[in-house]
Design a protein around this motif. Structure first.
Motif, PDB file in Angstrom:
ATOM      1  N   ALA A 134       0.830  -1.202   0.000  1.00 53.86           N
ATOM      2  CA  ALA A 134       0.000   0.000   0.000  1.00 53.86           C
ATOM      3  C   ALA A 134       0.873   1.264   0.000  1.00 53.86           C
ATOM      4  CB  ALA A 134      -0.939  -0.006   1.205  1.00 53.86           C
ATOM      5  N   ARG A 135       1.974   1.218   0.713  1.00 52.32           N
ATOM      6  CA  ARG A 135       2.857   2.385   0.816  1.00 52.32           C
ATOM      7  C   ARG A 135       3.756   2.578  -0.416  1.00 52.32           C
ATOM      8  NH1 ARG A 135       3.891   4.174   6.353  1.00 52.32           N
ATOM      9  NH2 ARG A 135       2.805   2.792   7.819  1.00 52.32           N
ATOM     10  N   PHE A 136       4.286   1.459  -0.944  1.00 54.73           N
ATOM     11  CA  PHE A 136       5.341   1.559  -1.944  1.00 54.73           C
ATOM     12  C   PHE A 136       4.998   0.930  -3.289  1.00 54.73           C
ATOM     13  CE2 PHE A 136       7.337   1.472   2.301  1.00 54.73           C
ATOM     14  CZ  PHE A 136       7.883   2.757   2.303  1.00 54.73           C
ATOM     15  N   GLY A 137       3.798   0.386  -3.430  1.00 49.69           N
ATOM     16  CA  GLY A 137       3.317  -0.133  -4.711  1.00 49.69           C
ATOM     17  C   GLY A 137       4.207  -1.185  -5.331  1.00 49.69           C
ATOM     18  N   ASP A 138       4.508  -0.992  -6.614  1.00 51.18           N
ATOM     19  CA  ASP A 138       5.257  -1.979  -7.394  1.00 51.18           C
ATOM     20  C   ASP A 138       6.719  -2.127  -6.975  1.00 51.18           C
ATOM     21  OD1 ASP A 138       2.991  -2.466  -8.840  1.00 51.18           O
ATOM     22  OD2 ASP A 138       3.546  -1.174 -10.516  1.00 51.18           O
ATOM     23  N   ALA A 139       7.192  -1.235  -6.110  1.00 50.55           N
ATOM     24  CA  ALA A 139       8.576  -1.374  -5.636  1.00 50.55           C
ATOM     25  C   ALA A 139       8.720  -2.577  -4.714  1.00 50.55           C
ATOM     26  CB  ALA A 139       9.027  -0.106  -4.916  1.00 50.55           C
ATOM     27  N   ILE A 140       7.613  -3.051  -4.139  1.00 51.79           N
ATOM     28  CA  ILE A 140       7.634  -4.206  -3.242  1.00 51.79           C
ATOM     29  C   ILE A 140       7.377  -5.461  -4.061  1.00 51.79           C
ATOM     30  CG2 ILE A 140       6.567  -5.315  -1.246  1.00 51.79           C
ATOM     31  CD1 ILE A 140       8.118  -2.705  -0.605  1.00 51.79           C
ATOM     32  N   VAL A 141       8.318  -6.393  -3.985  1.00 55.30           N
ATOM     33  CA  VAL A 141       8.212  -7.651  -4.719  1.00 55.30           C
ATOM     34  C   VAL A 141       8.342  -8.787  -3.706  1.00 55.30           C
ATOM     35  CG1 VAL A 141       9.178  -9.058  -6.572  1.00 55.30           C
ATOM     36  CG2 VAL A 141       9.322  -6.554  -6.710  1.00 55.30           C
TER      37      VAL A 141
END
Length: 183
Positions: free
Chosen positions: A117-124
């Motif tokens: 929710a905070r960092f979107g697509d940067a989180i994998v």
């Protein structure tokens, strides 16, 4: 004794004094011994190697940082961990601002949801079995697949060890193993 058989967990640090002088591990530090043992015996099967390759393809061409945020089955332990885990948020914020993709290792679904929710697509992260809530709610015992859980954990660790940077809680095995696997 020439052979030690144990039915309980014992650390390398406890066995280190028993290593004979002529043994190849004699005189090495605990970290050096663990690294050699990991190199020799930690050999993932092809299914895990394929999973790692699949996850690595999601990170290809990106600067990466792996972050291990430990959850807990026990709500009291989770509250204590929250104090430690709050330190990760500023690091992830700084990393994503610098264009890093974040490989997230966690056994706790609310952390995945919050960071996405905070960092979107940067989180994998991989789709994995996780604790679903602070009251320990997750799959029932009959639904837990220990082999799947083990494969997911090994996959997480191997992907994390391939990242450019790592941050984790060294009191837990996944973080410790990543540390031993990284150069």
């Amino acid at each position: 004794e020439r052979v030690v058989i144990s039915d309980y967990l014992i650390g390398v640090v406890d066995l280190q004094p028993w290593i004979p002088d002529a043994h190849p591990l004699a005189g090495l530090t605990v970290d050096e011994i663990v690294r050699r043992l990991v190199e020799k015996y930690f050999v993932p099967n092809w299914r895990i190697r394929d999973r790692v390759a699949e996850q690595m393809s999601l990170l290809e061409g990106r600067k990466t940082v792996a972050v291990h945020i430990q959850g807990a089955d026990d709500p009291d332990a989770l509250r204590k961990l929250d104090a430690v885990n709050r330190h990760y948020l500023p690091v992830v914020k700084q990393a994503t601002a610098r264009g890093y993709a974040v490989w997230l290792l966690t056994d706790y679904q609310p952390y995945v949801d919050d960071y996405r929710a905070r960092f979107g697509d940067a989180i994998v992260c991989q789709d994995a079995m996780r604790i679903l809530s602070a009251d320990g709610g997750s799959a029932t015992a009959g639904e837990i697949d220990p082999q799947r859980m083990g494969e997911e954990l090994v996959t997480d660790v191997l992907v994390a060890a391939s990242c450019d940077r790592f941050i984790g809680n060294g009191a837990y095995n996944p973080s410790s193993l990543v540390d031993f696997l990284m150069e």
